[in-house]
Design a protein around this motif. Structure first.
Motif, PDB file in Angstrom:
ATOM      1  N   LEU A  89      12.367   5.421   4.449  1.00 36.88           N
ATOM      2  CA  LEU A  89      13.561   6.118   3.631  1.00 36.88           C
ATOM      3  C   LEU A  89      14.261   6.990   4.127  1.00 36.88           C
ATOM      4  CD1 LEU A  89      11.149   5.601   0.138  1.00 36.88           C
ATOM      5  CD2 LEU A  89      12.394   3.905   1.723  1.00 36.88           C
ATOM      6  N   ASP A  90      14.092   7.697   5.354  1.00 41.74           N
ATOM      7  CA  ASP A  90      14.524   8.744   5.297  1.00 41.74           C
ATOM      8  C   ASP A  90      14.450  10.001   4.665  1.00 41.74           C
ATOM      9  OD1 ASP A  90      16.264  10.015   7.191  1.00 41.74           O
ATOM     10  OD2 ASP A  90      17.881   9.466   6.826  1.00 41.74           O
ATOM     11  N   LEU A  91      13.360   9.959   4.463  1.00 38.97           N
ATOM     12  CA  LEU A  91      12.784  11.145   3.823  1.00 38.97           C
ATOM     13  C   LEU A  91      12.680  12.641   4.398  1.00 38.97           C
ATOM     14  CD1 LEU A  91      10.962   9.488   0.608  1.00 38.97           C
ATOM     15  CD2 LEU A  91      13.462   9.964   1.308  1.00 38.97           C
ATOM     16  N   LYS A 129       4.308   6.025  -5.662  1.00 40.44           N
ATOM     17  CA  LYS A 129       3.171   5.946  -7.330  1.00 40.44           C
ATOM     18  C   LYS A 129       2.524   7.209  -7.646  1.00 40.44           C
ATOM     19  CE  LYS A 129       4.507   1.053  -8.746  1.00 40.44           C
ATOM     20  NZ  LYS A 129       2.991  -0.006  -8.684  1.00 40.44           N
ATOM     21  N   LEU A 130       1.700   7.231  -7.028  1.00 40.64           N
ATOM     22  CA  LEU A 130       0.737   8.774  -7.024  1.00 40.64           C
ATOM     23  C   LEU A 130       0.812   9.742  -6.483  1.00 40.64           C
ATOM     24  CD1 LEU A 130      -2.965   6.305  -6.105  1.00 40.64           C
ATOM     25  CD2 LEU A 130      -1.790   6.383  -8.218  1.00 40.64           C
ATOM     26  N   ARG A 136       0.636  -1.456   0.077  1.00 42.85           N
ATOM     27  CA  ARG A 136       0.434   0.463  -0.296  1.00 42.85           C
ATOM     28  C   ARG A 136       0.772   1.496  -0.054  1.00 42.85           C
ATOM     29  NH1 ARG A 136      -4.819   0.927  -1.896  1.00 42.85           N
ATOM     30  NH2 ARG A 136      -6.553   0.021  -0.731  1.00 42.85           N
ATOM     31  N   GLU A 137       1.603   1.482   0.849  1.00 45.86           N
ATOM     32  CA  GLU A 137       2.642   2.311   0.588  1.00 45.86           C
ATOM     33  C   GLU A 137       3.355   2.255  -0.721  1.00 45.86           C
ATOM     34  OE1 GLU A 137       4.080   2.089   5.668  1.00 45.86           O
ATOM     35  OE2 GLU A 137       5.138   1.317   3.979  1.00 45.86           O
ATOM     36  N   THR A 188      -5.691   8.085   5.626  1.00 42.96           N
ATOM     37  CA  THR A 188      -4.813   7.196   5.978  1.00 42.96           C
ATOM     38  C   THR A 188      -4.146   7.206   4.910  1.00 42.96           C
ATOM     39  OG1 THR A 188      -7.517   6.007   5.954  1.00 42.96           O
ATOM     40  CG2 THR A 188      -4.661   4.762   5.773  1.00 42.96           C
ATOM     41  N   VAL A 189      -4.579   8.052   3.845  1.00 43.06           N
ATOM     42  CA  VAL A 189      -3.321   8.243   2.712  1.00 43.06           C
ATOM     43  C   VAL A 189      -1.799   9.081   3.294  1.00 43.06           C
ATOM     44  CG1 VAL A 189      -2.696   9.867   0.845  1.00 43.06           C
ATOM     45  CG2 VAL A 189      -4.501   8.688   1.207  1.00 43.06           C
ATOM     46  N   LYS A 190      -2.150  10.312   4.766  1.00 46.59           N
ATOM     47  CA  LYS A 190      -1.108  10.919   5.032  1.00 46.59           C
ATOM     48  C   LYS A 190       0.068   9.795   5.865  1.00 46.59           C
ATOM     49  CE  LYS A 190      -3.755  15.396   4.782  1.00 46.59           C
ATOM     50  NZ  LYS A 190      -3.780  16.328   5.861  1.00 46.59           N
ATOM     51  N   THR A 191      -0.906   8.925   6.632  1.00 47.49           N
ATOM     52  CA  THR A 191      -0.203   8.332   7.529  1.00 47.49           C
ATOM     53  C   THR A 191       0.857   7.059   6.563  1.00 47.49           C
ATOM     54  OG1 THR A 191      -1.748   7.954   9.143  1.00 47.49           O
ATOM     55  CG2 THR A 191      -0.429   6.737   9.274  1.00 47.49           C
ATOM     56  N   HIS A 192       0.387   7.271   5.418  1.00 47.87           N
ATOM     57  CA  HIS A 192       1.064   5.980   4.511  1.00 47.87           C
ATOM     58  C   HIS A 192       2.522   7.127   4.290  1.00 47.87           C
ATOM     59  CE1 HIS A 192      -1.563   2.492   4.671  1.00 47.87           C
ATOM     60  NE2 HIS A 192      -2.512   2.754   3.830  1.00 47.87           N
TER      61      HIS A 192
END
Length: 218
Positions: A196-198, A163-164, A157-158, A184-188
């Motif tokens: 990824l340490d971004l 991708k999107l 899901r992440e 939920t999008v914000k959580t992912h």
């Protein structure tokens, strides 16, 4: 109230941006700088919510200023929106890597500027799909010589959300596409950035293309 610091070495452009922002409801201009070094000092003094950052400036450029501002920030860091003439300026790539939240064309209209400040100030990134595509496709054609980022730590899901995001969709558009809530999008996204340490959504876009998760032109 969204506080903004305006950074541009061209006086007329800077004055125009400041005048427009000061006339907008819900926006307070807390300072203006004519180069990167001055921007670093003012950012520390005024702690703005958003910084409109020019790239090509004498002395310290916008990339180095962005890096230093974010490195010295205590608490919530400012959201940095890069100003560019967008001739596929190679400096924009460096700004995204440094942690900028997006970019705005200097020839954008007043409505676009105010919408950009509102979006970035609200925690989103400014990536119109058409502009993003041109930027990342040009970026992906460059050979960096770096190893692709390992995405194995991400869940399926992440990966979908990443991708999107790279395609330029907003959190709300991603939520509609995947039939999940915007929260939920914000959580992912937050989990992805942690793994990824971004430091920013912009860096997530770059990573998606560098790793081959998203292929330019498809």
């Amino acid at each position: 109230m969204t506080t903004v610091l305006v950074v541009d070495d061209q006086f007329l452009i800077r004055a125009g941006l400041v005048g427009l922002l000061r006339a907008a409801p819900g926006v307070e201009v807390v300072g203006e700088a004519g180069d990167g070094a001055e921007a670093v000092v003012l950012a520390a003094e005024t702690t703005p919510d958003v910084i409109l950052m020019d790239i090509r400036m004498p002395g310290m450029n916008g990339i180095e200023a962005t890096r230093r501002i974010l490195a010295q920030a205590s608490g919530i860091p400012p959201r940095i929106l890069v100003l560019t003439t967008f001739d596929l300026d190679e400096y924009v790539y460096g700004a995204l890597r440094a942690g900028a939240c997006g970019f705005l064309l200097k020839d954008s209209g007043p409505e676009r500027l105010l919408a950009a400040v509102a979006a970035v100030g609200g925690g989103d990134a400014l990536f119109a799909p058409s502009v993003t595509r041109r930027l990342v496709e040009a970026y992906a054609r460059q050979s960096t010589g770096e190893r692709p980022t390992d995405l194995n730590a991400l869940t399926s899901r992440e990966l979908e959300v990443l991708k999107l995001i790279a395609r330029g969709l907003s959190n709300l558009e991603i939520a509609d596409r995947l039939y999940i809530s915007e929260a939920t999008v914000k959580t992912h996204l937050n989990r992805t950035m942690t793994k990824l340490d971004l430091a920013s959504r912009a860096q997530a876009v770059v990573i998606a293309y560098e790793s081959g998760l998203v292929v330019p032109g498809r």
